[in-house]
Design a protein around this motif. Structure first.
Motif, short mmCIF file in Angstrom:
data_model
loop_
_atom_site.label_atom_id
_atom_site.label_comp_id
_atom_site.label_asym_id
_atom_site.label_seq_id
_atom_site.Cartn_x
_atom_site.Cartn_y
_atom_site.Cartn_z
N ILE A 71 39.33 17.04 55.51
CA ILE A 71 40.04 16.62 56.72
C ILE A 71 40.48 15.18 56.58
CG2 ILE A 71 39.76 16.10 59.19
CD1 ILE A 71 37.98 18.60 59.34
N VAL A 72 39.57 14.31 56.12
CA VAL A 72 39.90 12.90 55.95
C VAL A 72 41.00 12.73 54.91
CG1 VAL A 72 38.98 10.67 55.18
CG2 VAL A 72 37.64 12.11 56.71
N GLN A 73 40.92 13.47 53.80
CA GLN A 73 41.96 13.38 52.77
C GLN A 73 43.32 13.79 53.32
OE1 GLN A 73 40.53 15.92 49.65
NE2 GLN A 73 39.35 14.30 48.66
N ARG A 74 43.35 14.87 54.09
CA ARG A 74 44.61 15.35 54.65
C ARG A 74 45.19 14.35 55.65
NH1 ARG A 74 42.86 21.64 55.40
NH2 ARG A 74 42.91 22.16 53.19
N GLU A 83 55.61 7.77 59.04
CA GLU A 83 55.56 6.37 59.43
C GLU A 83 55.19 6.27 60.91
OE1 GLU A 83 58.57 2.59 59.67
OE2 GLU A 83 58.90 4.12 58.14
N GLY A 84 54.28 5.36 61.23
CA GLY A 84 53.89 5.13 62.62
C GLY A 84 52.74 6.00 63.09
N LEU A 85 52.23 6.89 62.24
CA LEU A 85 51.12 7.75 62.61
C LEU A 85 49.83 7.15 62.05
CD1 LEU A 85 50.32 10.49 63.90
CD2 LEU A 85 50.49 11.46 61.60
N VAL A 86 48.81 7.06 62.89
CA VAL A 86 47.52 6.55 62.45
C VAL A 86 46.43 7.51 62.91
CG1 VAL A 86 48.24 4.13 62.52
CG2 VAL A 86 47.15 5.13 64.51
N SER A 87 45.33 7.48 62.21
CA SER A 87 44.14 8.19 62.69
C SER A 87 43.01 7.17 62.71
CB SER A 87 43.79 9.38 61.80
OG SER A 87 43.37 8.96 60.54
N LEU A 88 42.30 7.16 63.79
CA LEU A 88 41.21 6.21 63.96
C LEU A 88 39.98 6.95 64.45
CD1 LEU A 88 43.16 3.34 65.75
CD2 LEU A 88 42.47 3.43 63.36
N GLN A 89 38.83 6.34 64.21
CA GLN A 89 37.57 6.92 64.66
C GLN A 89 36.97 6.02 65.72
OE1 GLN A 89 34.97 7.73 61.34
NE2 GLN A 89 36.67 8.43 60.07
N ILE A 116 42.76 14.24 69.89
CA ILE A 116 41.45 14.24 69.24
C ILE A 116 41.45 15.44 68.30
CG2 ILE A 116 38.97 14.51 69.55
CD1 ILE A 116 39.26 13.11 72.27
N VAL A 117 41.39 15.17 67.00
CA VAL A 117 41.49 16.24 66.01
C VAL A 117 40.13 16.66 65.45
CG1 VAL A 117 43.85 15.65 65.37
CG2 VAL A 117 41.94 14.62 64.12
N VAL A 143 40.87 10.44 66.19
CA VAL A 143 42.07 10.50 67.02
C VAL A 143 43.30 10.24 66.15
CG1 VAL A 143 43.23 9.46 69.02
CG2 VAL A 143 40.74 9.63 68.96
N VAL A 144 44.36 11.03 66.37
CA VAL A 144 45.63 10.85 65.65
C VAL A 144 46.72 10.58 66.67
CG1 VAL A 144 47.36 11.99 64.21
CG2 VAL A 144 44.94 12.32 63.74
N GLY A 145 47.56 9.59 66.36
CA GLY A 145 48.68 9.26 67.23
C GLY A 145 49.32 7.96 66.77
N SER A 146 50.09 7.37 67.65
CA SER A 146 50.68 6.06 67.34
C SER A 146 49.61 4.99 67.52
CB SER A 146 51.85 5.79 68.31
OG SER A 146 51.33 5.59 69.61
N PRO A 147 49.86 3.79 66.98
CA PRO A 147 48.88 2.72 67.20
C PRO A 147 48.61 2.46 68.68
CG PRO A 147 50.40 2.09 65.45
CD PRO A 147 50.93 3.37 66.07
#
Length: 160
Positions: A71-74, A83-89, A116-117, A143-147
């Motif tokens: 999941i982290v690799q993907r 561009e503009g997509l981030v995932s944060l924990q 929330i993925v 979480v995945v989305g914009s900054p």
């Protein structure tokens, strides 16, 4: 990688693949819910040399152990593509207004546009959790989305 799927009448479904080193591995998913991990004889790919019966909890644990790094690799690969997509924990602190409540109560996607993925709990990854998934203190949400939207999620989870 090619995964072969075979219907097993009266039993369930078998998925098999061959590793790069030439080992044949299969999973038999029984209609009862039981799963068997099957390792085939390297010299005779039609002969099982080992079958490990897994109950639901064991199958879930194995899937989480194998799936979490993927999941982290993907997600990391997706960052480089979009561009503009981030995932944060973000941690769910024990004092969070959402600790002990269903994830859907936070209405994260509706309020921010971020998603929330996954939720990580004690090393176990729950991918694509449903809105009724209960959040606990010390969980970590992915979480995945914009900054901007992911920053808003952090504010919601920490303060309501």
């Amino acid at each position: 990688m090619e995964v072969e799927q075979t219907a097993l009448p009266g039993i369930g479904l078998r998925h098999e693949f061959t590793t790069r080193s030439g080992r044949r591995i299969g999973i038999v998913s029984h209609r009862t819910g039981r799963r068997d991990l099957v390792l085939y004889d390297p010299d005779d790919p039609d002969r099982a040399c080992e079958t490990i019966k897994l109950n639901d909890e064991e199958a879930d644990a194995l899937a989480e152990l194998l799936g979490a790094p993927r999941i982290v690799q993907r997600l990391n690969a997706l960052h480089s593509e979009v561009e503009g997509l981030v995932s944060l924990q973000f941690p769910i602190t024990p004092g969070s207004p959402y600790a002990g409540r269903p994830m859907g109560d936070a209405r994260v996607r509706t309020r921010t546009g971020a998603s929330i993925v996954a939720v990580v709990r004690e090393g176990q990854v729950f991918a694509s959790p449903a809105p009724d998934f209960g959040l606990l203190g010390n969980d970590v949400v992915v979480v995945v989305g914009s900054p901007e939207s992911t920053s808003a999620v952090s504010d919601i989870l920490s303060g309501g």
